[in-house]
Write a protein that holds these residues in place. Structure first.
Motif, PDB file in Angstrom:
ATOM      1  N   UNK A   1       4.411   6.863  -8.090  1.00 25.38           N
ATOM      2  CA  UNK A   1       4.600   8.244  -7.669  1.00 25.38           C
ATOM      3  C   UNK A   1       3.500   8.645  -6.683  1.00 25.38           C
ATOM      4  N   UNK A   2       3.545   9.877  -6.245  1.00 24.25           N
ATOM      5  CA  UNK A   2       2.601  10.334  -5.226  1.00 24.25           C
ATOM      6  C   UNK A   2       1.158  10.188  -5.669  1.00 24.25           C
ATOM      7  N   UNK A   3       0.880  10.518  -6.911  1.00 17.83           N
ATOM      8  CA  UNK A   3      -0.485  10.416  -7.432  1.00 17.83           C
ATOM      9  C   UNK A   3      -0.960   8.967  -7.440  1.00 17.83           C
ATOM     10  N   UNK A   4      -0.096   8.054  -7.857  1.00 16.43           N
ATOM     11  CA  UNK A   4      -0.468   6.639  -7.890  1.00 16.43           C
ATOM     12  C   UNK A   4      -0.710   6.094  -6.482  1.00 16.43           C
TER      13      UNK A   4
ATOM     14  N   UNK B   1      -6.918   5.620  -1.771  1.00 16.96           N
ATOM     15  CA  UNK B   1      -8.347   5.890  -1.848  1.00 16.96           C
ATOM     16  C   UNK B   1      -9.133   4.626  -2.167  1.00 16.96           C
ATOM     17  N   UNK B   2      -8.558   3.756  -2.974  1.00 19.09           N
ATOM     18  CA  UNK B   2      -9.262   2.509  -3.305  1.00 19.09           C
ATOM     19  C   UNK B   2      -9.416   1.640  -2.059  1.00 19.09           C
ATOM     20  N   UNK B   3      -8.367   1.542  -1.250  1.00 18.92           N
ATOM     21  CA  UNK B   3      -8.448   0.772  -0.014  1.00 18.92           C
ATOM     22  C   UNK B   3      -9.430   1.417   0.956  1.00 18.92           C
TER      23      UNK B   3
ATOM     24  N   UNK C   1       0.818  -1.210   0.000  1.00 18.75           N
ATOM     25  CA  UNK C   1       0.000   0.000   0.000  1.00 18.75           C
ATOM     26  C   UNK C   1       0.853   1.261   0.000  1.00 18.75           C
ATOM     27  N   UNK C   2       1.918   1.252   0.797  1.00 12.69           N
ATOM     28  CA  UNK C   2       2.640   2.485   1.100  1.00 12.69           C
ATOM     29  C   UNK C   2       3.848   2.745   0.201  1.00 12.69           C
ATOM     30  N   UNK C   3       4.207   1.804  -0.655  1.00 12.18           N
ATOM     31  CA  UNK C   3       5.389   1.997  -1.495  1.00 12.18           C
ATOM     32  C   UNK C   3       5.060   1.700  -2.950  1.00 12.18           C
ATOM     33  N   UNK C   4       5.895   2.213  -3.824  1.00 15.51           N
ATOM     34  CA  UNK C   4       5.721   1.960  -5.245  1.00 15.51           C
ATOM     35  C   UNK C   4       4.876   3.017  -5.921  1.00 15.51           C
TER      36      UNK C   4
END
Length: 384
Positions: free
Chosen positions: A142-145, A151-153, A137-140
């Motif tokens: 860019x910021x937008x992605x 938001x999906x989670x 969830x927290x890595x990978x």
């Protein structure tokens, strides 16, 4: 001397009952005056402890909040992120949610609660061995992605709360490898809080002593469940007060802190050796010699919080202006049909406060009898 002991004869049964009644009366009499109805007495119930289901109707009578522990998640899954709709994800499922909802319904059949004052059910996401979803969830990206993934989670969790009548989500991220992980997690919590509050849902997070997040994150969530027991022994004068002081020094609002206490013991010589309060209770009540456990917090090298210790911690939480207390975990307590149907440690905590708010309406005895007929699980515990 008040004694949490099991008797051997019918005469001893009467003496023990009188002793326990005296103990509970003294607890009630010493309870703090003026404690607000929103003081929290919470407990975690892991999926592997749902065998206490026969006692759960009694347990929830002494709780304001029940945390269902827990589910891992897969933020990249297309066939369901969470354990109730993805067989590859552990562990809370539809059956557990139904059992908890049935216990909540039983409680509310006995007490008519004003809006928002009934038992709150929470789903914990994460925990030890179940935090594999957080690195994804927290890595990978860019910021937008990352924000789109967040938001999906969040929206999936909001939908789950609405489907199952949950009051909120409790995040328990046990996977931190870099400072960047903490920073990203804080941003996720801030975003989640905004969305949850917009949907009239609550958000809490578990916090280990010594871990600090941004003040923006800790001030955005509704509760911070402080794991003030995850040490060699969770003594009030040493470990607990230092954990609370450190959290407050890192800008955690005292009014958000829910103070955790253990229902298990660690061996003072080898802290990796653990026994539950229930196990120690059974050991001390065998044979001809009964051991008073109300104030005794050591047994054969194991150090445990006694009911008296729990009462002291609750009073400390009240005096410090904390949000409340919680137990890790309910299945480790001892529910006894005659002496403590809700559990000895839980009842020690709950008798200080109004777990049933004063303005809740008690149904008449005829209605209570009807509920008992509807639900055979109103008989709880095991005779020893």
């Amino acid at each position: 001397m008040n004694c949490i002991c099991l008797p051997l004869t019918s005469a001893a049964v009467l003496l023990a009952a009188v002793s326990v009644l005296s103990l509970l009366t003294s607890i009630q009499a010493s309870g703090s005056i003026g404690v607000e109805d929103d003081f929290v007495v919470a407990g975690y119930l892991p999926d592997y402890r749902f065998y206490i289901g026969d006692s759960l109707n009694e347990v929830v009578m002494k709780l304001t909040d029940l945390y269902l522990f827990s589910t891992d998640f897969d933020p990249d899954a297309t066939d369901g992120m969470f354990s109730d709709d993805n067989p590859n994800v552990c562990c809370i499922n539809e059956d557990h949610l139904k059992i908890a909802k049935d216990a909540k319904d039983y409680r509310e059949k006995l007490y008519k609660a004003p809006q928002g004052q009934g038992l709150k059910l929470w789903l914990t996401v994460g925990g030890a061995g179940r935090s594999n979803g957080f690195p994804k969830l927290l890595s990978g990206g860019d910021e937008s992605q990352r924000e789109q993934r967040y938001m999906r989670v969040i929206q999936s969790l909001i939908q789950k709360c609405q489907e199952h009548g949950l009051s909120g989500i409790d995040f328990d991220n046990q996977f931190f490898q870099r400072q960047q992980d903490l920073s990203e997690y804080a941003l996720f919590l801030e975003m989640a809080a905004v969305e949850f509050h917009a949907s009239d849902l609550l958000i809490s997070m578990s916090l280990r002593p010594g871990v600090s997040l941004s003040s923006a994150a800790t001030n955005s969530v509704d509760r911070i469940n402080l794991m003030a027991y995850d040490g060699p022994h969770a003594s009030l004068d040493n470990f607990v007060t230092r954990a609370v002081d450190a959290a407050i020094e890192h800008d955690v609002p005292p009014s958000s802190i829910v103070l955790g206490f253990p229902a298990y013991a660690r061996h003072e010589g080898n802290p990796n050796n653990v026994k539950t309060f229930s196990e120690i209770f059974d050991e001390t009540q065998g044979g001809h010699s009964k051991i008073d456990l109300d104030k005794r917090n050591k047994w054969q090298g194991y150090v445990i919080d006694s009911p008296a210790d729990i009462r002291q911690k609750v009073q400390y939480a009240i005096d410090r202006g904390l949000k409340g207390v919680y137990m890790w975990e309910l299945g480790q307590d001892k529910q006894h049909q005659t002496l403590a149907p809700s559990g000895f440690l839980l009842e020690a905590a709950a008798h200080y406060v109004h777990t049933i708010p004063k303005n809740m309406i008690r149904m008449d005895q005829g209605a209570e009898a009807d509920v008992a007929k509807e639900d055979d699980s109103s008989t709880t515990g095991d005779e020893l």
